[in-house]
Design an enzyme around this catalytic site. Structure first.
Site, PDB file in Angstrom:
ATOM      1  N   ARG A   1       0.675  -1.253   0.154  1.00 24.41           N
ATOM      2  CA  ARG A   1      -0.006  -0.092  -0.056  1.00 24.41           C
ATOM      3  C   ARG A   1       0.873   1.202  -0.042  1.00 24.41           C
ATOM      4  O   ARG A   1       0.557   2.524   0.353  1.00 24.41           O
ATOM      5  CB  ARG A   1      -1.005  -0.009   1.202  1.00 24.41           C
ATOM      6  CG  ARG A   1      -2.075  -1.028   1.176  1.00 24.41           C
ATOM      7  CD  ARG A   1      -3.013  -0.815   2.026  1.00 24.41           C
ATOM      8  NE  ARG A   1      -4.098  -1.911   2.055  1.00 24.41           N
ATOM      9  CZ  ARG A   1      -4.057  -3.158   2.754  1.00 24.41           C
ATOM     10  NH1 ARG A   1      -3.048  -3.307   3.250  1.00 24.41           N
ATOM     11  NH2 ARG A   1      -5.205  -4.117   2.566  1.00 24.41           N
TER      12      ARG A   1
ATOM     13  N   LYS B   1       2.827  11.092 -11.633  1.00 23.68           N
ATOM     14  CA  LYS B   1       1.640  10.490 -12.333  1.00 23.68           C
ATOM     15  C   LYS B   1       2.632   8.967 -12.856  1.00 23.68           C
ATOM     16  O   LYS B   1       3.662   9.021 -13.236  1.00 23.68           O
ATOM     17  CB  LYS B   1       1.344  10.922 -13.559  1.00 23.68           C
ATOM     18  CG  LYS B   1       0.305  12.195 -13.539  1.00 23.68           C
ATOM     19  CD  LYS B   1       0.140  12.925 -14.532  1.00 23.68           C
ATOM     20  CE  LYS B   1      -0.458  12.134 -15.612  1.00 23.68           C
ATOM     21  NZ  LYS B   1      -1.094  13.043 -16.817  1.00 23.68           N
TER      22      LYS B   1
ATOM     23  N   GLU C   1       8.241  17.308 -25.524  1.00 25.94           N
ATOM     24  CA  GLU C   1       7.620  18.073 -24.316  1.00 25.94           C
ATOM     25  C   GLU C   1       8.214  19.389 -23.938  1.00 25.94           C
ATOM     26  O   GLU C   1       7.644  20.302 -23.337  1.00 25.94           O
ATOM     27  CB  GLU C   1       8.035  16.946 -23.185  1.00 25.94           C
ATOM     28  CG  GLU C   1       7.191  15.522 -23.216  1.00 25.94           C
ATOM     29  CD  GLU C   1       5.829  15.583 -23.340  1.00 25.94           C
ATOM     30  OE1 GLU C   1       5.268  16.579 -22.925  1.00 25.94           O
ATOM     31  OE2 GLU C   1       5.341  14.696 -23.259  1.00 25.94           O
TER      32      GLU C   1
ATOM     33  N   LYS D   1       6.816  22.577 -14.852  1.00 20.91           N
ATOM     34  CA  LYS D   1       6.296  21.512 -14.572  1.00 20.91           C
ATOM     35  C   LYS D   1       5.733  21.482 -13.060  1.00 20.91           C
ATOM     36  O   LYS D   1       4.552  21.213 -12.418  1.00 20.91           O
ATOM     37  CB  LYS D   1       6.751  20.165 -14.709  1.00 20.91           C
ATOM     38  CG  LYS D   1       6.220  18.794 -14.420  1.00 20.91           C
ATOM     39  CD  LYS D   1       4.944  18.258 -15.341  1.00 20.91           C
ATOM     40  CE  LYS D   1       4.283  17.097 -14.851  1.00 20.91           C
ATOM     41  NZ  LYS D   1       5.109  15.774 -15.583  1.00 20.91           N
TER      42      LYS D   1
ATOM     43  N   GLU E   1      -4.680  16.526 -11.478  1.00 19.67           N
ATOM     44  CA  GLU E   1      -5.122  16.722 -12.723  1.00 19.67           C
ATOM     45  C   GLU E   1      -6.556  17.007 -12.987  1.00 19.67           C
ATOM     46  O   GLU E   1      -7.385  16.320 -13.469  1.00 19.67           O
ATOM     47  CB  GLU E   1      -4.673  15.529 -13.607  1.00 19.67           C
ATOM     48  CG  GLU E   1      -4.745  16.068 -15.200  1.00 19.67           C
ATOM     49  CD  GLU E   1      -3.990  14.823 -15.956  1.00 19.67           C
ATOM     50  OE1 GLU E   1      -3.019  15.091 -16.366  1.00 19.67           O
ATOM     51  OE2 GLU E   1      -4.652  13.882 -16.356  1.00 19.67           O
TER      52      GLU E   1
ATOM     53  N   ARG F   1      -3.649  20.882 -14.759  1.00 20.43           N
ATOM     54  CA  ARG F   1      -2.612  20.054 -15.183  1.00 20.43           C
ATOM     55  C   ARG F   1      -2.888  19.375 -16.540  1.00 20.43           C
ATOM     56  O   ARG F   1      -1.950  18.889 -16.980  1.00 20.43           O
ATOM     57  CB  ARG F   1      -2.407  18.964 -13.970  1.00 20.43           C
ATOM     58  CG  ARG F   1      -1.194  18.157 -14.073  1.00 20.43           C
ATOM     59  CD  ARG F   1      -0.733  17.284 -12.976  1.00 20.43           C
ATOM     60  NE  ARG F   1       0.388  16.314 -13.358  1.00 20.43           N
ATOM     61  CZ  ARG F   1       0.878  15.394 -12.342  1.00 20.43           C
ATOM     62  NH1 ARG F   1       0.510  15.696 -10.929  1.00 20.43           N
ATOM     63  NH2 ARG F   1       1.868  14.763 -12.683  1.00 20.43           N
TER      64      ARG F   1
ATOM     65  N   ASN G   1      -1.168  18.073 -21.443  1.00 18.19           N
ATOM     66  CA  ASN G   1      -1.173  16.766 -22.435  1.00 18.19           C
ATOM     67  C   ASN G   1      -1.581  17.553 -23.613  1.00 18.19           C
ATOM     68  O   ASN G   1      -2.162  16.694 -24.351  1.00 18.19           O
ATOM     69  CB  ASN G   1      -2.396  15.937 -21.674  1.00 18.19           C
ATOM     70  CG  ASN G   1      -2.071  15.209 -20.608  1.00 18.19           C
ATOM     71  OD1 ASN G   1      -1.199  14.612 -20.579  1.00 18.19           O
ATOM     72  ND2 ASN G   1      -3.006  15.214 -19.631  1.00 18.19           N
TER      73      ASN G   1
ATOM     74  N   HIS H   1      -1.535  15.108 -26.646  1.00 15.62           N
ATOM     75  CA  HIS H   1      -1.492  13.728 -26.057  1.00 15.62           C
ATOM     76  C   HIS H   1      -2.499  13.018 -26.389  1.00 15.62           C
ATOM     77  O   HIS H   1      -2.597  11.691 -26.694  1.00 15.62           O
ATOM     78  CB  HIS H   1      -1.402  13.652 -24.418  1.00 15.62           C
ATOM     79  CG  HIS H   1       0.124  14.064 -24.130  1.00 15.62           C
ATOM     80  ND1 HIS H   1       0.781  15.254 -24.330  1.00 15.62           N
ATOM     81  CD2 HIS H   1       1.069  13.325 -23.338  1.00 15.62           C
ATOM     82  CE1 HIS H   1       1.719  15.325 -24.082  1.00 15.62           C
ATOM     83  NE2 HIS H   1       2.064  14.279 -23.434  1.00 15.62           N
TER      84      HIS H   1
ATOM     85  N   HIS I   1      -1.785   9.802 -28.201  1.00 18.76           N
ATOM     86  CA  HIS I   1      -1.982   8.405 -27.592  1.00 18.76           C
ATOM     87  C   HIS I   1      -2.581   7.353 -28.529  1.00 18.76           C
ATOM     88  O   HIS I   1      -2.398   6.279 -28.506  1.00 18.76           O
ATOM     89  CB  HIS I   1      -2.687   8.717 -26.390  1.00 18.76           C
ATOM     90  CG  HIS I   1      -1.876   9.050 -25.016  1.00 18.76           C
ATOM     91  ND1 HIS I   1      -2.284   9.404 -23.785  1.00 18.76           N
ATOM     92  CD2 HIS I   1      -0.260   9.357 -25.181  1.00 18.76           C
ATOM     93  CE1 HIS I   1      -1.300   9.747 -23.069  1.00 18.76           C
ATOM     94  NE2 HIS I   1      -0.152   9.762 -23.661  1.00 18.76           N
TER      95      HIS I   1
ATOM     96  N   HIS J   1       7.060   8.243 -27.802  1.00 24.66           N
ATOM     97  CA  HIS J   1       6.054   8.805 -27.127  1.00 24.66           C
ATOM     98  C   HIS J   1       6.121  10.168 -27.439  1.00 24.66           C
ATOM     99  O   HIS J   1       5.063  10.633 -28.057  1.00 24.66           O
ATOM    100  CB  HIS J   1       6.031   8.853 -25.535  1.00 24.66           C
ATOM    101  CG  HIS J   1       5.222   9.925 -24.812  1.00 24.66           C
ATOM    102  ND1 HIS J   1       3.837   9.518 -24.812  1.00 24.66           N
ATOM    103  CD2 HIS J   1       5.323  10.817 -24.240  1.00 24.66           C
ATOM    104  CE1 HIS J   1       3.183  10.674 -24.307  1.00 24.66           C
ATOM    105  NE2 HIS J   1       3.904  11.184 -23.695  1.00 24.66           N
TER     106      HIS J   1
END
Length: 442
Positions: free
Chosen positions: A194, A216, A258, A300, A310, A314, A318, A321, A325, A338
């Site tokens: 955990r 993330k 990026e 960032k 997010e 935030r 993206n 993206h 993606h 990526h």
């Protein structure tokens, strides 16, 4: 220095603040010293002519048994509940310096370094020695390299190894690699017993400027990229830019997508600096590269501080993206890096924004120009399997879909302006997709 090669002046902010510090630490062999760091509050949201405000903060320096020290930058990620952490950015750290910095963030007596089979032969032994001492036992896991291995099964190898070794909750996982390793190690550390501590040691531009910062983590699913994961912040991010000397050119360029992103969505002076310095970035100029990484991390960290989970701003990180993606997934994970997918996606977002009249043609052309200057793709290749139907299906599964509505990050207004919205012209989106798919056969 001429204007194109020197760092930009810092700006002041009223909302999102990142504390950054740059210091040269000289450590005597017989005394534990304390360093006076000047912490600058910076933001790219206002005119570069405004003066930065500074405060002095005294931070303890780990005792290093060396007579000199490397100059490096520290960007602080400010979070609540005492979860703040530093990003160390420098080059040619001595073994003693790197060891002391890294060990200061290990809170137990067990460390598990996770890397891939490409990085391991070059750097695993080095970092194992830096972390290993009489009080810390270091074990390792080597995973297969590549986006296609960013899966539950591959991540389970980390958990299997941790259980076999009997690691407890005070153990520290260390991610030594690019974005794939960082995301998987972060996710494994979030769910092992955990939650255990972890450290990021990024080895690619992509990981240094983006994925290693902000917590993330996750793995890919056959139906979508990064669809399963958790928010779990590292104890620190340790960036030695010397490691980029062994980074392949293709991966260097991928990471620059990026860097470009930050200029487009919130930091127009940084974008203009990139236009003047892209050739130096491609040539791996040490000072220019380090500045680009530092400035990206400042951007960032400001966004993460304002919106860690997010829920709003935030998401603007993206840009490109959602389209990107879909391209990565539809083409088969591993076909595109990526950043290459994000580059095409950014071109698509710019094209769609112009179709809606949200940006002008001149800005769209500047975006295409800087991506091409970075030797990044701005259209799909002739052998691409992407179709209009594939785009629509894969984009409908995007993490930013809310209540069945697709939301996109699009550019609006002057350079540095963007919006995260579900209120856009769907016809413009379809026209953009059709235009890019049509180019496959052109």
């Amino acid at each position: 220095h001429n204007q194109s090669s020197v760092p930009l002046p810092s700006q002041q902010t009223s909302t999102m603040v990142a504390a950054t510090s740059s210091s040269s630490w000289l450590i005597a062999t017989s005394t534990l010293l304390f360093s006076q760091l000047t912490t600058s509050f910076t933001s790219p949201l206002h005119s570069p002519s405004r003066h930065q405000s500074t405060i002095a903060a005294t931070l303890p320096v780990p005792p290093l048994q060396v007579a000199s020290a490397t100059e490096y930058d520290v960007v602080k990620v400010d979070l609540s509940d005492g979860r703040d952490y530093p990003i160390y950015i420098g080059s040619d750290f001595s073994d003693d310096e790197a060891s002391a910095l890294l060990r200061s963030h290990v809170h137990g007596k067990r460390v598990l370094i996770i890397t891939n089979d490409r990085i391991a032969p070059m750097y695993l032994e080095q970092y194992q020695k830096l972390l290993d001492d009489d009080d810390i036992q270091v074990d390792t896991v080597v995973l297969p390299d590549g986006e296609e291995h960013k899966t539950f099964d591959c991540m389970s190898m980390i958990l299997d190894r941790a259980l076999e070794l009997g690691l407890d909750r005070k153990s520290t996982f260390v991610a030594l690699g690019g974005g794939v390793i960082g995301d998987m190690v972060g996710f494994a550390s979030a769910i092992y017993q955990r939650g255990v501590n972890f450290i990021q040691i990024p080895t690619t531009v992509m990981a240094m400027v983006d994925s290693s910062v902000g917590g993330k983590t996750g793995v890919n699913h056959p139906l979508g990229k990064n669809m399963v994961g958790a928010f779990h912040q590292p104890q620190c991010v340790f960036i030695d830019t010397t490691i980029l000397n062994t980074l392949p050119d293709r991966e260097l360029k991928s990471g620059l997508s990026e860097v470009v992103k930050y200029g487009l969505i919130r930091d127009s002076p940084f974008f203009e600096w990139q236009e003047q310095n892209m050739d130096k970035l491609l040539k791996r100029d040490p000072a220019v590269t380090r500045y680009a990484i530092k400035r990206s991390c400042e951007n960032k960290s400001e966004v993460v501080q304002a919106d860690e989970k997010e829920a709003g701003v935030r998401a603007t990180l993206n840009l490109g993206h959602t389209f990107g993606h879909a391209i990565e997934n539809g083409s088969g994970y591993g076909t595109w890096l990526h950043g290459e997918g994000v580059s095409i996606g950014t071109a698509m977002a710019a094209t769609m924004s112009e179709k809606m009249g949200w940006i002008d043609g001149a800005l769209k052309q500047r975006i295409y120009d800087i991506l091409e200057d970075a030797d990044l793709p701005v259209k799909l290749p002739r052998d691409s399997p992407m179709t209009v139907e594939m785009f629509n299906k894969l984009m409908s599964l995007d993490k930013k879909v809310a209540d069945g509505q697709l939301r996109l990050i699009l550019l609006r207004g002057d350079l540095g302006g963007c919006v995260f919205t579900g209120e856009f012209d769907t016809d413009a989106m379809q026209e953009t997709i059709e235009e890019f798919v049509k180019d496959i056969d052109a």
